[in-house]
Design a protein around this motif. Sequence first.
Motif: not given
Lengths: 521, 113, 115
Positions: A220, A223-224, A227, A285-286, A289
């Motif tokens: 995660k 991923l953050v 992104l 969520v993604v 976003y």
Amino acid sequence: MSIDWLLIHSPALIIAVPLFAAFAMPLIKKLGNKTRNGVALATVLLIEILVIMLAKDVFASGARSYVFGAEPGLTLPSGYIVPIRILFHVDGMSAFMAIISATIALVAVIYSLKFMEKETALDRYYLLLLLMMVGMFGMEFTADLFNMFVFLEVLSIASCGLVAYRIHLADAPEGALKFMVISSIGALMVLLATGFLYGQYDALNIAQLAKELQFNFIDKIALVLLLGAFAMKCGSFPMHQWVPDTYSVAPAPISILLVVSTQVSLYALFRVVFTLYGISSNVVVVGWYLIVLGLSTLFIGVTMAIPQKDIKRLISYLGVSQIGYMLIAVGVGFSLFANPVEFEIYGFRAIEGGIFQLINDSMYMGLLFLVSGALYYRIGTRNLDSMGGLARPMKVTSICFLIGSLAIAGIPPFNGFASKFMIYETVYRFNPIISIVAMLVSVLTLAAMVRAFSAAFMGPSLPEFKEVREVPKSMILGMVILASMVVFFGLFPSLIVDNLVEPAVRALISRPSYIISLLGG
Amino acid sequence: MIHNIPYLAVVALVAIGFWAMIFRKNLIKVIIGIAIIESGVNFFLVALGYRSGAYAPIYTHAPSGQMVLPVPQALTLTSIVIGVAVLALMLSLAVQIYKKQGTLDTRKGVLKK
Amino acid sequence: MQSILTTPSGYWDPLMWLFGLAVAIGFALFIRSLGQKSYNKETDQTKPFISGNPEVSKSESHVKASNLYWGFMESLKSYYSKIMRFHTGNVNDYVLLLVFVIAVMFLIIVLAGVI
């Protein structure tokens, strides 16, 4: 050297030929300016042909992998099998992006022949331009996270050199430094995320990582970071402020390549979201976003464009806001990823609209930047306040600007309308408010473009522009190529959607087939 | 606990780098911030590559036993080389900015709004 | 047909749209041709009516870019003063915003799973 041989090795050749030509440029310069321009033009033409050949094959017969180094299935002495090879993987989406990059690079070189003529050190200009192409193609073709970082840096360094190319201007080094700070911090975040993933799964290959990904705490964090970094590189709100700074100081042919390079970052973002994480991540969520980023990017970009006095800053802010459409459309598609029924009904079409918007955006943004370059070439300023009545001496240029502005505002029958129409309809089903905001932004875009058009081209002819003539033929050719593509894509949208966009989207969303085609069943 | 110290150092380096980039108003110091973050990331990669009890992948005639896979070291080398190029490019641009604008203050740029 | 783009709730055909546009333009031209024919060029009829004030020269009357949309900017002044203050052009803020976005995403994606 048959056609088959060319086809098999084309993923490597598309990287290697411009790389070789780039570093040969300082030598070729000794043979004279004509030869130098000829070699640069021949290189991009050859690449365009290779890319179209490769893309045709990929669309017809599925993805193509290219292996550098060891034989497949290499086993270490300890019995550990790793995908230690360096892989290129060209699927429909990569081929689609490669077509955009190659076409825009071709137009940029054609336009540069006359536009940059008065500048010095043109061998290094073409060197960096070809290196930019290497970076873009590398990011599109690679199936390896670390290679993606390397090509991202190649792209950033080459673009930074070109942004600062007119170093005699007061603002060029500042725009270039801001770009470099942003790019290197983004690339370092990508590298950090790569380190996180490597530490967990002992692999750098995207397919291998996607296969083993468990979406735990460390994944995660990675991923953050990914992104955040790629969203900044593609210029989405609130990290969009470097975009106008950079685009406005770069020479016009470089501005259009920078537009494509932001789209390549967008491609990397989509690749991370769809292929690397895909269904195993928290799709809603993604997806939201991406939607929230897209909505704020749309709105802030266009409202900032309206009061601008510098024509290139105005176009750059519109470019920022156009990225929002793609983020929204793909975000809507991705948030429906876990819901196959709704995804089939409109999620797939939403992604198609977003990807269609991507190719359209590169065309009309390129056209608008080329027109602003033509104005700069003739009157030597980017300031809208000191322009006026230029439609009289520069007829073709003004018609091209009109086509570009109608397309960017989504007025039928130009290409911007077709893709935005797809986005409005599908997004409306998802959430009507998003669609309404997108339409409002389209109206504001038209307002900004009308302001620029009427300030620069309309009105009585001013006495200081008595001597202004139309720009040289090669610059006209560059603009007309893009303008005719804008019109053609607008008149035959389903030809493009069925043959180019749909295979690309199918490749983007089919995570299992990406893994299987690289690692085997 | 003891084997987590390299990772704590990585966090500290990245945090110091970001602090320099956000709160220092001198462009040279911002660039130094990038260099610090970069060393942090490189340190992270090297720390990942460490395996206790295994041989470092630098011996040609290593005794038989476990040898570390040299991928992180290769990544770090590449990253260092790229970092040098980026640093040199940014510093040369900072010199040009000083020549043109007479200041390195980040608040006094000409490109805004 | 290669031009018809089908969407989930309809279709878009640019060629048909162009045909409709041509018909509409033809109709407008037809109506225009029904108008009075007594218009004379080269007379005072073509001059702008500005209440007897002297006409300014053509190049003086060009509206510059910063004067366009004055009303729009004036009515949205409070919004634009905020948004312009946000666009500082300061490279420190660019990095700060990246950290901010990463922090927000960290709260949403990573911590939401932990708590």
